[in-house]
Write a protein that holds these residues in place. Structure first.
Motif, short mmCIF file in Angstrom:
data_model
loop_
_atom_site.label_atom_id
_atom_site.label_comp_id
_atom_site.label_asym_id
_atom_site.label_seq_id
_atom_site.Cartn_x
_atom_site.Cartn_y
_atom_site.Cartn_z
N UNK A 189 147.53 6.23 88.69
CA UNK A 189 147.31 5.56 87.39
C UNK A 189 147.25 4.05 87.55
N UNK A 190 148.15 3.50 88.33
CA UNK A 190 148.21 2.04 88.47
C UNK A 190 147.04 1.50 89.28
N UNK A 191 146.64 2.24 90.28
CA UNK A 191 145.47 1.83 91.06
C UNK A 191 144.21 1.88 90.20
N UNK A 192 144.08 2.94 89.39
CA UNK A 192 142.93 3.04 88.51
C UNK A 192 142.93 1.91 87.48
N UNK A 193 144.11 1.55 86.98
CA UNK A 193 144.21 0.46 86.01
C UNK A 193 143.77 -0.87 86.60
N UNK A 194 143.88 -0.98 87.92
CA UNK A 194 143.44 -2.20 88.60
C UNK A 194 142.00 -2.10 89.09
N UNK A 195 141.31 -1.04 88.73
CA UNK A 195 139.89 -0.95 89.01
C UNK A 195 139.50 -0.26 90.28
N UNK A 196 140.42 0.45 90.92
CA UNK A 196 140.09 1.18 92.15
C UNK A 196 139.57 2.57 91.82
N UNK A 197 138.55 3.01 92.55
CA UNK A 197 138.17 4.42 92.53
C UNK A 197 139.23 5.20 93.32
N UNK A 198 139.38 6.48 92.97
CA UNK A 198 140.48 7.24 93.53
C UNK A 198 140.01 8.49 94.27
N UNK A 199 140.75 8.81 95.33
CA UNK A 199 140.70 10.13 95.95
C UNK A 199 142.12 10.66 95.85
N UNK A 200 142.31 11.71 95.04
CA UNK A 200 143.65 12.25 94.82
C UNK A 200 143.78 13.57 95.56
N UNK A 201 144.88 13.70 96.28
CA UNK A 201 145.07 14.82 97.21
C UNK A 201 146.39 15.52 96.90
#
Length: 268
Positions: free
Chosen positions: A26-38
């Motif tokens: 959530x915090x990485x996405x809030x800072x504008x990063x695309x995510x790979x969640x595992x």
């Protein structure tokens, strides 16, 4: 402006189906990063991905994966199909509780495979990406390995868990030093007990030693460390946990083990 700025980059978060992992995502996405969640639970990952896409407009790739498998790191690399990763959060891990003599051998091996083997393999697989990204834009890349305040002393009745987290702490601090000149932000996050599913997996609340925090508080501590111009090699979350970790170095090891052992007593 924050020192850690992952906008426009891709971050991997393991163990992302709940707890610290979901909060990191959530915090990485809030800072504008695309995510790979595992994680292993595909339904949880899908729900998290929908949430992050709707709230932050980022791209989210879900990879259901058992990290105890020896090919997990290369399987994850293959699943990304050439995507360059700038941040890796090695959060996946679990603990067991009880006297080692009665422990299930297969479960203890799995604990080592997830807490240590997978973390090392993933770090080795993606560290070149992280270092390259750090060189392209200052403050854009990070490696966070989730250890524990259990890393600072032996933990009777959680003997394997404490040993794996001591490994994570030592390993991460060494990698921190080796990559100092690259600009990559590296830290071992060392939380105490937190309100997550950890103790459900450990199957005993007596495993808790230290002051409880929320997942949000712990991850905020990690981001505060990443936002520092010089990210520290390790980060202990919670004032009392920091005091405890610091005090261990001034007390004879035998006394420390006895004290932690008494705190962790209880029925399995």
């Amino acid at each position: 402006m924050t020192e850690f700025d992952p906008r426009g980059t891709t971050a991997i978060v393991t163990g992302a189906s709940s707890g610290f992992g979901a909060e990191f995502a959530r915090r990485l996405a809030a800072r504008g990063a695309d995510l790979v969640v595992v994680a292993r639970r595909a339904d949880r990952l899908a729900a998290l991905a929908d949430e992050l896409r709707a709230r932050h407009g980022v791209a989210v790739t879900t990879v259901p994966l058992d990290l105890s498998l020896p090919t997990a790191a290369t399987d994850l690399r293959d699943a990304l199909d050439g995507v360059t990763v700038s941040t890796l959060v090695n959060n996946a891990g679990f603990g067991t509780h009880g006297d080692f003599i009665r422990a299930d051998a297969a479960r203890e091996r799995e604990q080592i495979e997830v807490n240590v083997q997978a973390l090392v393999a993933l770090t080795h697989e993606f560290l070149p990406d992280l270092v390259a990204s750090a060189g392209l834009r200052a403050g854009s890349a990070a490696l966070v390995n989730v250890a524990s305040n259990a890393a600072f002393q032996p933990v009777p009745r959680m003997a394997v868990y404490g040993a794996t987290k001591a490994f994570v702490l030592s390993f991460s601090e060494a990698v921190w030093y080796e990559t100092l000149a690259t600009g990559l932000k590296v830290t071992a996050l060392c939380p105490g007990p937190a309100s997550t599913e950890f103790f459900d997996v450990a199957k005993n609340q007596d495993a808790a030693v230290g002051a409880f925090e929320t997942a949000e508080q712990v991850v905020q501590t990690a981001f505060a460390a990443l936002d520092r111009r010089r990210t520290p090699p390790s980060t202990v979350s919670g004032l009392m946990n920091r005091v405890q970790a610091a005090a261990v170095g001034f007390v004879p090891r035998g006394l420390v083990v006895r004290a932690v052992g008494r705190l962790g007593q209880g029925d399995d």
